[in-house]
Design a protein around this motif. Structure first.
Motif, PDB file in Angstrom:
ATOM      1  N   LYS A 144      -3.506   3.627  -4.039  1.00  0.00           N
ATOM      2  CA  LYS A 144      -2.401   4.517  -3.672  1.00  0.00           C
ATOM      3  C   LYS A 144      -2.592   5.911  -4.254  1.00  0.00           C
ATOM      4  CE  LYS A 144       1.501   3.789  -5.761  1.00  0.00           C
ATOM      5  NZ  LYS A 144       2.774   3.156  -6.147  1.00  0.00           N
ATOM      6  N   GLU A 145      -3.047   5.992  -5.502  1.00  0.00           N
ATOM      7  CA  GLU A 145      -3.264   7.298  -6.124  1.00  0.00           C
ATOM      8  C   GLU A 145      -4.350   8.091  -5.404  1.00  0.00           C
ATOM      9  OE1 GLU A 145      -1.411   8.712  -8.450  1.00  0.00           O
ATOM     10  OE2 GLU A 145      -0.156   6.907  -8.345  1.00  0.00           O
ATOM     11  N   VAL A 146      -5.413   7.401  -4.944  1.00  0.00           N
ATOM     12  CA  VAL A 146      -6.465   8.082  -4.180  1.00  0.00           C
ATOM     13  C   VAL A 146      -5.886   8.671  -2.897  1.00  0.00           C
ATOM     14  CG1 VAL A 146      -8.645   7.786  -2.935  1.00  0.00           C
ATOM     15  CG2 VAL A 146      -8.309   6.649  -5.141  1.00  0.00           C
ATOM     16  N   LEU A 147      -5.062   7.885  -2.204  1.00  0.00           N
ATOM     17  CA  LEU A 147      -4.474   8.358  -0.950  1.00  0.00           C
ATOM     18  C   LEU A 147      -3.547   9.539  -1.176  1.00  0.00           C
ATOM     19  CD1 LEU A 147      -3.630   4.937   0.776  1.00  0.00           C
ATOM     20  CD2 LEU A 147      -5.723   6.262   0.885  1.00  0.00           C
ATOM     21  N   ILE A 148      -2.742   9.468  -2.220  1.00  0.00           N
ATOM     22  CA  ILE A 148      -1.798  10.552  -2.496  1.00  0.00           C
ATOM     23  C   ILE A 148      -2.536  11.839  -2.857  1.00  0.00           C
ATOM     24  CG2 ILE A 148      -0.034  11.346  -4.124  1.00  0.00           C
ATOM     25  CD1 ILE A 148       1.062   8.486  -4.156  1.00  0.00           C
ATOM     26  N   GLN A 149      -3.557  11.729  -3.693  1.00  0.00           N
ATOM     27  CA  GLN A 149      -4.288  12.938  -4.082  1.00  0.00           C
ATOM     28  C   GLN A 149      -5.035  13.530  -2.890  1.00  0.00           C
ATOM     29  OE1 GLN A 149      -5.790  13.072  -7.932  1.00  0.00           O
ATOM     30  NE2 GLN A 149      -7.399  14.560  -7.535  1.00  0.00           N
TER      31      GLN A 149
END
Length: 422
Positions: free
Chosen positions: A103-108
């Motif tokens: 999720k953090e990869v997608l958000i960034q």
């Protein structure tokens, strides 16, 4: 000259490919090789999987994240899906990403490659999670979008009881919380003082940080406060949130509040960390605190700001970390003057030395070797007075030790927390 029959670049590439994608996928891919694509398979195995994935300069989890971000940015959705599956369940366990890390990869990537790319990425990723979620112990569940909070800041709110206390709650990221921790800041600071430590501790604990009355976004009644009032503020915060007993971590004024809380409301405290603090001042220092109140009321906080920074941080830190010091100074001078003066009275009149034996909870006392505002001798007094208390002295730390020596401070706290029963 003999010729080694082993193509080592190819074998190393295959090894890395299996480690990242898993044997099943690689075996399936190799079985589909034919006279048209075999050379291409050979090429990418030697170059992508050996020349790039075989480099030790980055951890394989980091390389996974990079591949996901790049394929998402380029819209290579077939490759993206392959690496999402592999990141969640393929290859060596220590190279995988958790759903939260994905999720953090997608958000960034949304910021650096565009929201439309991230929107499509989330769609593909959620479809895969619905399919393989049970295998990896993850379930997509309904959630209220308006209740979502930045995990590095926490959900913000304020007490219903008065004076209202502004607080944040960070929920444990790794499942059920080991403890509920309350972080209590120093005079002239606010809850953001704890951001770095709070985010570390929130891996395994629920973490609450709050602004004392007269500070930050909390109410600032126009009066001189007592330490008993500040401790009662803390007690009603814990009771209103229904989170006690808690592990209390307080620095300077926050440590004084923790002592009083543990004495007045022992049922609310399961563990106590008192950092860069004291249980009482000699008469001349008490008089100096009253003089500070008069100065602030007459000339404002700006009149004392430079002197406070000199006590909070040692000279080397002030020189090398001038921007950090400037940020603390800005927070100090923008603190409500009446609220600051009120808390000065509570700090200057603190008196728990004779009652320290009443603290029955496990206690860690942290001191800064260079602390002039709360010298090591004051921490020694508390450690001797509280039954079973442990004392840790941090080198190269002055008064705001959590800012000057964040790693050493976090290590001392984590070691203490590990010793507490769940």
């Amino acid at each position: 000259m003999s010729i080694d029959p082993i193509d080592h670049d190819l074998e190393r590439g295959l090894k890395n490919r299996r480690e990242i994608l898993g044997d099943a996928w690689v075996d399936r891919s190799l079985s589909n090789a034919n006279n048209f694509n075999a050379e291409f398979q050979h090429l990418i195995t030697r170059f992508a999987w050996n020349e790039i994935w075989g480099r030790p300069g980055l951890e394989k989890k980091t390389r996974r994240a990079m591949v996901l971000a790049i394929t998402m940015a380029l819209g290579r959705w077939e490759e993206f899906e392959l690496h999402v599956r592999a990141a969640l369940q393929g290859g060596a366990p220590d190279t995988r990403l958790t759903p939260d890390e994905l999720k953090e990869v997608l958000i960034q990537t949304a910021i650096y490659a565009g929201v439309p790319a991230a929107n499509t990425g989330f769609t593909h990723a959620m479809a895969i999670l619905r399919e393989i979620g049970p295998e990896i112990g993850y379930t997509l569940e309904p959630a209220e979008m308006t209740a979502a909070a930045h995990p590095g800041i926490g959900r913000e709110s304020a007490t219903l009881s008065k004076p209202a206390l502004h607080y944040t709650v960070r929920k444990a990221r790794n499942g059920a919380p080991r403890h509920t921790i309350v972080l209590s800041h120093a005079l002239g600071c606010d809850l953001s003082m704890w951001d770095a430590l709070a985010n570390e501790l929130a891996a395994d604990n629920d973490v609450i940080a709050y602004d004392h009355r007269g500070h930050g976004s909390s109410d600032a009644p126009a009066s001189l406060y007592t330490m008993e009032e500040l401790a009662d503020d803390a007690a009603r915060l814990v009771r209103e949130l229904g989170c006690g007993p808690v592990v209390w971590i307080g620095l300077s004024m926050g440590g004084m509040v923790g002592q009083e809380l543990a004495i007045r409301h022992p049922e609310l405290v399961a563990g106590l960390v008192v950092a860069n603090s004291t249980s009482g001042y000699p008469e001349d220092v008490r008089a100096a605190w009253q003089q500070r109140i008069e100065t602030v009321r007459g000339s404002g906080i700006e009149a004392i700001a430079d002197a406070v920074m000199e006590r909070y941080f040692h000279a080397d830190f002030r020189e090398k970390k001038s921007a950090a010091v400037a940020a603390f100074r800005k927070r100090l001078i923008t603190t409500d003057a009446e609220g600051y003066a009120g808390c000065c009275n509570a700090v200057g009149t603190v008196d728990t030395t004779g009652r320290l034996p009443q603290v029955k909870t496990p206690t860690l006392v942290i001191a800064g070797a260079l602390d002039q505002g709360a010298p090591v001798s004051m921490s020694e007094t508390m450690a001797k007075g509280i039954p079973g208390a442990e004392l840790v002295v941090l080198e190269d730390a002055s008064h705001l030790a959590v800012a000057e020596q964040p790693k050493a401070f976090e290590q001392a706290v984590s070691k203490f927390l590990a010793q507490l029963p769940k």
